[in-house]
Design a protein around this motif. Structure first.
Motif, PDB file in Angstrom:
ATOM      1  N   GLY A 103      -8.369   9.311 -12.003  1.00 43.30           N
ATOM      2  CA  GLY A 103      -9.437  10.134 -11.453  1.00 43.30           C
ATOM      3  C   GLY A 103      -8.974  10.952 -10.263  1.00 43.30           C
ATOM      4  N   GLU A 104      -9.947  11.455  -9.538  1.00 44.09           N
ATOM      5  CA  GLU A 104      -9.713  12.304  -8.375  1.00 44.09           C
ATOM      6  C   GLU A 104     -10.015  11.528  -7.098  1.00 44.09           C
ATOM      7  OE1 GLU A 104      -8.528  15.463  -8.399  1.00 44.09           O
ATOM      8  OE2 GLU A 104      -8.300  15.229 -10.573  1.00 44.09           O
ATOM      9  N   PRO A 105      -9.391  11.915  -5.972  1.00 44.68           N
ATOM     10  CA  PRO A 105      -9.722  11.249  -4.711  1.00 44.68           C
ATOM     11  C   PRO A 105     -11.219  11.352  -4.412  1.00 44.68           C
ATOM     12  CG  PRO A 105      -7.799  12.631  -4.449  1.00 44.68           C
ATOM     13  CD  PRO A 105      -8.365  12.932  -5.814  1.00 44.68           C
ATOM     14  N   MET A 106     -11.762  10.275  -3.862  1.00 44.16           N
ATOM     15  CA  MET A 106     -13.180  10.201  -3.542  1.00 44.16           C
ATOM     16  C   MET A 106     -13.309   9.962  -2.041  1.00 44.16           C
ATOM     17  SD  MET A 106     -15.809   7.249  -4.911  1.00 44.16           S
ATOM     18  CE  MET A 106     -14.824   5.873  -4.368  1.00 44.16           C
ATOM     19  N   ALA A 107     -14.145  10.748  -1.389  1.00 40.92           N
ATOM     20  CA  ALA A 107     -14.378  10.571   0.045  1.00 40.92           C
ATOM     21  C   ALA A 107     -15.344   9.408   0.252  1.00 40.92           C
ATOM     22  CB  ALA A 107     -14.948  11.844   0.651  1.00 40.92           C
ATOM     23  N   ILE A 108     -14.936   8.451   1.084  1.00 45.67           N
ATOM     24  CA  ILE A 108     -15.805   7.341   1.471  1.00 45.67           C
ATOM     25  C   ILE A 108     -16.163   7.586   2.933  1.00 45.67           C
ATOM     26  CG2 ILE A 108     -16.025   4.854   1.753  1.00 45.67           C
ATOM     27  CD1 ILE A 108     -13.804   4.559  -0.380  1.00 45.67           C
ATOM     28  N   PRO A 109     -17.409   7.939   3.222  1.00 43.44           N
ATOM     29  CA  PRO A 109     -17.799   8.284   4.591  1.00 43.44           C
ATOM     30  C   PRO A 109     -17.422   7.201   5.605  1.00 43.44           C
ATOM     31  CG  PRO A 109     -19.575   8.790   3.060  1.00 43.44           C
ATOM     32  CD  PRO A 109     -18.530   8.016   2.293  1.00 43.44           C
ATOM     33  N   GLY A 110     -16.768   7.635   6.665  1.00 43.42           N
ATOM     34  CA  GLY A 110     -16.372   6.725   7.726  1.00 43.42           C
ATOM     35  C   GLY A 110     -15.164   5.868   7.408  1.00 43.42           C
ATOM     36  N   VAL A 111     -14.609   6.005   6.208  1.00 42.20           N
ATOM     37  CA  VAL A 111     -13.453   5.201   5.803  1.00 42.20           C
ATOM     38  C   VAL A 111     -12.262   6.087   5.504  1.00 42.20           C
ATOM     39  CG1 VAL A 111     -12.566   3.559   4.091  1.00 42.20           C
ATOM     40  CG2 VAL A 111     -14.920   3.346   4.923  1.00 42.20           C
ATOM     41  N   GLU A 121       3.773  -1.132 -14.371  1.00 43.53           N
ATOM     42  CA  GLU A 121       3.628  -2.448 -14.985  1.00 43.53           C
ATOM     43  C   GLU A 121       2.223  -2.694 -15.510  1.00 43.53           C
ATOM     44  OE1 GLU A 121       6.684  -4.002 -15.283  1.00 43.53           O
ATOM     45  OE2 GLU A 121       7.029  -2.004 -14.466  1.00 43.53           O
ATOM     46  N   GLY A 122       1.354  -1.687 -15.397  1.00 48.65           N
ATOM     47  CA  GLY A 122      -0.021  -1.824 -15.872  1.00 48.65           C
ATOM     48  C   GLY A 122      -0.978  -2.386 -14.836  1.00 48.65           C
ATOM     49  N   ASN A 123      -0.509  -2.602 -13.598  1.00 52.34           N
ATOM     50  CA  ASN A 123      -1.376  -3.095 -12.524  1.00 52.34           C
ATOM     51  C   ASN A 123      -2.209  -1.946 -11.978  1.00 52.34           C
ATOM     52  OD1 ASN A 123      -0.312  -5.844 -12.375  1.00 52.34           O
ATOM     53  ND2 ASN A 123       1.543  -4.860 -11.633  1.00 52.34           N
ATOM     54  N   HIS A 124      -3.482  -2.202 -11.772  1.00 52.01           N
ATOM     55  CA  HIS A 124      -4.388  -1.208 -11.200  1.00 52.01           C
ATOM     56  C   HIS A 124      -4.530  -1.491  -9.710  1.00 52.01           C
ATOM     57  CE1 HIS A 124      -6.348   0.418 -15.014  1.00 52.01           C
ATOM     58  NE2 HIS A 124      -5.348  -0.352 -15.391  1.00 52.01           N
ATOM     59  N   ASN A 125      -4.177  -0.504  -8.896  1.00 52.58           N
ATOM     60  CA  ASN A 125      -4.272  -0.594  -7.453  1.00 52.58           C
ATOM     61  C   ASN A 125      -4.919   0.686  -6.948  1.00 52.58           C
ATOM     62  OD1 ASN A 125      -2.859  -3.171  -6.971  1.00 52.58           O
ATOM     63  ND2 ASN A 125      -1.185  -2.104  -7.968  1.00 52.58           N
ATOM     64  N   SER A 126      -4.938   0.879  -5.652  1.00 52.70           N
ATOM     65  CA  SER A 126      -5.525   2.098  -5.128  1.00 52.70           C
ATOM     66  C   SER A 126      -4.859   2.503  -3.834  1.00 52.70           C
ATOM     67  CB  SER A 126      -7.034   1.924  -4.934  1.00 52.70           C
ATOM     68  OG  SER A 126      -7.304   0.788  -4.161  1.00 52.70           O
ATOM     69  N   MET A 127      -5.111   3.749  -3.449  1.00 54.20           N
ATOM     70  CA  MET A 127      -4.577   4.323  -2.214  1.00 54.20           C
ATOM     71  C   MET A 127      -5.738   4.803  -1.369  1.00 54.20           C
ATOM     72  SD  MET A 127      -1.459   6.603  -3.746  1.00 54.20           S
ATOM     73  CE  MET A 127      -2.404   7.359  -5.077  1.00 54.20           C
ATOM     74  N   LEU A 128      -5.555   4.721  -0.056  1.00 52.72           N
ATOM     75  CA  LEU A 128      -6.575   5.168   0.879  1.00 52.72           C
ATOM     76  C   LEU A 128      -5.906   5.961   1.981  1.00 52.72           C
ATOM     77  CD1 LEU A 128      -9.530   4.972   2.007  1.00 52.72           C
ATOM     78  CD2 LEU A 128      -8.709   3.020   3.324  1.00 52.72           C
ATOM     79  N   GLN A 129      -6.365   7.189   2.157  1.00 55.17           N
ATOM     80  CA  GLN A 129      -5.972   7.980   3.317  1.00 55.17           C
ATOM     81  C   GLN A 129      -7.069   7.748   4.346  1.00 55.17           C
ATOM     82  OE1 GLN A 129      -5.131  12.185   2.718  1.00 55.17           O
ATOM     83  NE2 GLN A 129      -5.871  12.631   4.766  1.00 55.17           N
ATOM     84  N   PRO A 130      -6.804   6.824   5.300  1.00 55.32           N
ATOM     85  CA  PRO A 130      -7.870   6.449   6.235  1.00 55.32           C
ATOM     86  C   PRO A 130      -8.260   7.586   7.154  1.00 55.32           C
ATOM     87  CG  PRO A 130      -5.939   5.014   6.473  1.00 55.32           C
ATOM     88  CD  PRO A 130      -5.567   6.131   5.566  1.00 55.32           C
TER      89      PRO A 130
END
Length: 139
Positions: A103-111, A121-130
């Motif tokens: 998907g596309e980056p999603m803005a999380i207000p205040g985060v 390896e098929g592991n699902h993780n995520s990235m956050l630009q704080p």
């Protein structure tokens, strides 16, 4: 309160997984032998470094969260969230290293800005630009 101090993810190809996390996030790795179950240790920060945490948080702890399961959602497994300085540059590194951005980056207000990805390896993780200062990682 018991703090999270370690994470684990499965791999199917140890060398491929090591290359992916080194290329995408600059992580170092150490291969352990068969006597240690062919485990691979990963270092996500220089020795002695600590990620930025709010003053009220315990130094060295890892915070987390739970989310409602959604059958049609992008993540159905435990996930590690990795702080990045620039989410668009990190998306490019993940893709170039053989991963797939979900998907596309999603803005999380205040985060900050968040996006999930799948590693080699098929592991699902995520990235956050704080929204606050991010730790040192590849630009």
């Amino acid at each position: 309160m018991c703090s999270v101090v370690h994470f684990e993810m499965p791999y199917k190809d140890r060398e491929r997984a090591a290359r992916f996390y080194a290329a995408a996030f600059g992580w170092n790795h150490q291969f352990l032998g068969p006597e240690m179950g062919d485990y691979m240790l990963v270092s996500t920060a220089p020795a002695g470094a600590r990620p930025p945490v709010p003053p009220e948080a315990a130094l060295g702890s890892i915070n987390g969260g739970l989310f409602p399961f959604q059958a049609d959602g992008p993540i159905h497994h435990p996930s590690v969230v990795i702080a990045v300085e620039d989410i668009h540059a990190a998306i490019q590194r993940v893709t170039q290293a053989g991963g797939k951005v979900l998907g596309e980056p999603m803005a999380i207000p205040g985060v900050g800005n968040y996006v999930a990805f799948c590693d080699t390896e098929g592991n699902h993780n995520s990235m956050l630009q704080p929204d606050m200062a991010a730790p040192d990682c590849p630009a």
